[in-house]
Design an enzyme around this catalytic site. Structure first.
Site, PDB file in Angstrom:
ATOM      1  CB  CYS A 272      -1.042   0.069   1.152  1.00 38.65           C
ATOM      2  SG  CYS A 272      -0.167  -0.671   2.671  1.00 38.65           S
TER       3      CYS A 272
HETATM    4  N1  LIG Z   1      -4.390  -4.483   4.984  1.00 38.40           N
HETATM    5  C1  LIG Z   1      -3.884  -3.839   4.217  1.00 38.40           C
HETATM    6  O1  LIG Z   1      -3.994  -2.582   4.194  1.00 38.40           O
HETATM    7  C2  LIG Z   1      -3.158  -4.403   3.323  1.00 38.40           C
HETATM    8  C3  LIG Z   1      -2.400  -3.957   2.051  1.00 38.40           C
HETATM    9  C4  LIG Z   1      -1.736  -4.610   1.027  1.00 38.40           C
HETATM   10  C5  LIG Z   1      -1.463  -5.617   1.391  1.00 38.40           C
HETATM   11  N2  LIG Z   1      -1.617  -6.499   2.383  1.00 38.40           N
HETATM   12  C6  LIG Z   1      -1.072  -7.834   2.343  1.00 38.40           C
HETATM   13  O2  LIG Z   1      -2.312  -8.670   2.322  1.00 38.40           O
HETATM   14  C7  LIG Z   1      -2.163  -9.653   3.215  1.00 38.40           C
HETATM   15  C8  LIG Z   1      -3.392 -10.097   3.943  1.00 38.40           C
HETATM   16  O3  LIG Z   1      -3.468  -8.866   4.832  1.00 38.40           O
HETATM   17  P1  LIG Z   1      -4.589  -8.394   5.744  1.00 38.40           P
HETATM   18  O4  LIG Z   1      -4.393  -6.942   6.365  1.00 38.40           O
HETATM   19  O5  LIG Z   1      -5.930  -8.977   5.042  1.00 38.40           O
HETATM   20  O6  LIG Z   1      -4.188  -9.471   7.252  1.00 38.40           O
HETATM   21  P2  LIG Z   1      -5.326 -10.124   8.119  1.00 38.40           P
HETATM   22  O7  LIG Z   1      -6.610  -9.320   8.157  1.00 38.40           O
HETATM   23  O8  LIG Z   1      -4.603 -10.517   8.958  1.00 38.40           O
HETATM   24  O9  LIG Z   1      -5.995 -11.528   7.235  1.00 38.40           O
HETATM   25  C9  LIG Z   1      -5.076 -12.620   6.936  1.00 38.40           C
HETATM   26  C10 LIG Z   1      -5.589 -13.575   6.429  1.00 38.40           C
HETATM   27  O10 LIG Z   1      -4.838 -14.822   6.454  1.00 38.40           O
HETATM   28  C11 LIG Z   1      -5.444 -15.992   6.845  1.00 38.40           C
HETATM   29  N3  LIG Z   1      -4.410 -16.781   7.705  1.00 38.40           N
HETATM   30  C12 LIG Z   1      -3.354 -16.203   8.508  1.00 38.40           C
HETATM   31  N4  LIG Z   1      -2.279 -17.369   8.790  1.00 38.40           N
HETATM   32  C13 LIG Z   1      -2.891 -18.341   7.958  1.00 38.40           C
HETATM   33  C14 LIG Z   1      -2.246 -19.584   7.664  1.00 38.40           C
HETATM   34  N5  LIG Z   1      -0.973 -20.027   8.458  1.00 38.40           N
HETATM   35  N6  LIG Z   1      -2.907 -20.496   7.044  1.00 38.40           N
HETATM   36  C15 LIG Z   1      -4.065 -20.394   6.171  1.00 38.40           C
HETATM   37  N7  LIG Z   1      -4.425 -18.852   6.434  1.00 38.40           N
HETATM   38  C16 LIG Z   1      -3.928 -18.025   7.066  1.00 38.40           C
HETATM   39  C17 LIG Z   1      -6.317 -15.278   7.841  1.00 38.40           C
HETATM   40  O11 LIG Z   1      -7.017 -16.611   8.498  1.00 38.40           O
HETATM   41  P3  LIG Z   1      -7.736 -16.369  10.110  1.00 38.40           P
HETATM   42  O12 LIG Z   1      -7.986 -14.659  10.529  1.00 38.40           O
HETATM   43  O13 LIG Z   1      -8.851 -17.079  10.200  1.00 38.40           O
HETATM   44  O14 LIG Z   1      -6.374 -17.207  10.783  1.00 38.40           O
HETATM   45  C18 LIG Z   1      -6.900 -14.165   7.543  1.00 38.40           C
HETATM   46  O15 LIG Z   1      -7.725 -14.732   6.517  1.00 38.40           O
HETATM   47  C19 LIG Z   1      -0.827  -9.680   3.854  1.00 38.40           C
HETATM   48  O16 LIG Z   1       0.145 -10.269   3.040  1.00 38.40           O
HETATM   49  C20 LIG Z   1      -0.437  -8.106   3.747  1.00 38.40           C
HETATM   50  O17 LIG Z   1       0.857  -7.522   3.766  1.00 38.40           O
HETATM   51  C21 LIG Z   1      -2.506  -5.827   3.395  1.00 38.40           C
END
Ligand SMILES: NC(=O)c1ccc[n+]([C@@H]2O[C@H](COP(=O)([O-])OP(=O)(O)OC[C@H]3O[C@@H](n4cnc5c(N)ncnc54)[C@H](OP(=O)(O)O)[C@@H]3O)[C@@H](O)[C@H]2O)c1
Length: 350
Positions: A157
């Site tokens: 981001c």
């Molecule tokens: N948030 C942002 O603004 C943003 C922006 C750009 C990129 N990203 C990237 O997008 C990705 C997700 O970010 P997020 O913010 O959505 O994170 P998040 O809200 O913490 O969500 C992570 C997801 O991954 C799942 N997960 C975690 N560990 C896992 C495992 N070992 N096996 C299978 N599933 C697993 C979680 O499931 P449970 O919750 O059910 O455990 C959840 O569905 C990251 O790599 C982040 O850097 C995020």
């Protein structure tokens, strides 16, 4: 896939219970060509999607979240992986081996220079052989390469908000590359849904704090891609991120120095003349996070300070142009669909 195709494209979302995953599902539900077929989670596996995403409508509420490692549903042609870095790499490799096209939202495939990945994330990459075939998905700059690949590494981001205004100026050789300073702010959804002390209500409410110093991991990504797409020079982008007590939104302020800052507005505006998701404001006007919230837009404002200095400010919704929206934009380009399909929503305002 030709744009006149009418049969729906079956889609999977890995990490569907997280913040980026939730935004992907909202966009997929409104997409004219996509049909959500498979959703996965970690801790929340085994539950209905409607039970873990409070805002979801009826359409996909009864889909069951499968374990992140389980075999993907039959017929899936496209997968979005919104998993933590390192976890994503192995899942992505398995999907690519099955011939499924992937847009990965993690950092795992953003660094063709492996040393930068290892320095930024302190990890040994588990799938380095895939790095050279992955395309960095800064959509406005990589359309042709995205259309030719099976694996898109969706940008971070902060890098999206910084590279979009900076690259035209680098390409035009308009700014002094040794005098760039970036000061950026993000809402707390940028840290994800997994609970952590630093994003508890009492820690962020009524407070503003810097973090990630002396070198946030997105600095490696910005510098690598400013070099790769900005003309091949080595560029330092000292960058300080801040956490802001708001749910979503990202604002990056860039302090830039050069010979003729009066020309910079025209350089950036001309670059994005035909880009549907980048809006360059009238000279002197400044963007705000509220005006891009809920949209896939990046708004850019430029103010000249004096004969050698200008301030450039860009705003995105971190969960949309900074994550799920740009991922859908990249999937559209990769599949030969209309780049704007499923992304036409304006922002939510006020
Ligand atoms: N948030 C942002 O603004 C943003 C922006 C750009 C990129 N990203 C990237 O997008 C990705 C997700 O970010 P997020 O913010 O959505 O994170 P998040 O809200 O913490 O969500 C992570 C997801 O991954 C799942 N997960 C975690 N560990 C896992 C495992 N070992 N096996 C299978 N599933 C697993 C979680 O499931 P449970 O919750 O059910 O455990 C959840 O569905 C990251 O790599 C982040 O850097 C995020």
């Amino acid at each position: 896939m030709p744009s006149h195709s009418v049969s729906p494209i079956a889609v999977a979302v890995f990490g569907a219970s997280g913040y980026a995953g939730a935004e992907l599902i909202r966009l997929i539900a409104d997409h004219p060509n996509f049909l959500l077929r498979h959703v996965s989670a970690g801790r929340m596996a085994g539950q209905r999607l409607g039970a873990v995403l409070p805002a979801i409508g009826k359409q996909y509420a009864d889909l069951m979240l499968v374990d992140g490692e389980a075999a993907v549903a039959e017929g899936v042609q496209l997968a979005f992986t919104a998993l933590p870095h390192a976890t994503a790499a192995n899942v992505v490799a398995g999907l690519v081996r099955q011939g499924i096209r992937v847009v990965d939202l993690s950092a795992d495939f953003r660094h063709p220079n492996l040393e930068n990945y290892q320095a930024a994330y302190g990890l040994v990459h588990s799938q380095p052989e895939l790095l050279q075939s992955a395309v960095y998905g800064l959509s406005e700059w990589q359309r042709e390469a995205i259309a030719e690949t099976n694996l898109v590494a969706n940008p971070g981001c902060y890098p999206t908000s910084v590279l979009l205004p900076l690259l035209p100026l680098l390409r035009a050789d308009a700014i002094d590359v040794d005098r760039i300073i970036v000061d950026a702010k993000s809402g707390t959804s940028g840290a994800g849904r997994a609970p952590k002390q630093s994003t508890l209500f009492c820690e962020v409410n009524e407070s503003l704090s810097a973090y990630g110093l002396p070198r946030h991991r997105h600095q490696w990504e910005m510098e690598e891609w400013a070099h790769n797409l900005g003309g091949g020079r080595t560029i330092a982008i000292p960058f300080t991120p801040h956490l802001v007590p708001m749910t979503r939104g990202m604002l990056s302020t860039m302090y830039l120095h050069g010979e003729a800052p009066q020309a910079w507005h025209g350089i950036i505006a001309q670059q994005y003349d035909n880009a549907p998701f980048v809006r360059v404001l009238d000279e002197g006007d400044l963007p705000s996070t509220a005006s891009v919230s809920g949209s896939n837009r990046c708004d850019i404002g430029i103010v000249v300070r004096d004969a050698h200095n200008a301030v450039v400010v860009s705003c995105i919704d971190n969960l949309i142009k900074g994550a799920a929206g740009q991922a859908v934009q990249n999937a559209n380009i990769m599949l030969g669909l209309n780049e704007q399909a499923g992304l036409s929503a304006m922002g939510v305002w006020p």
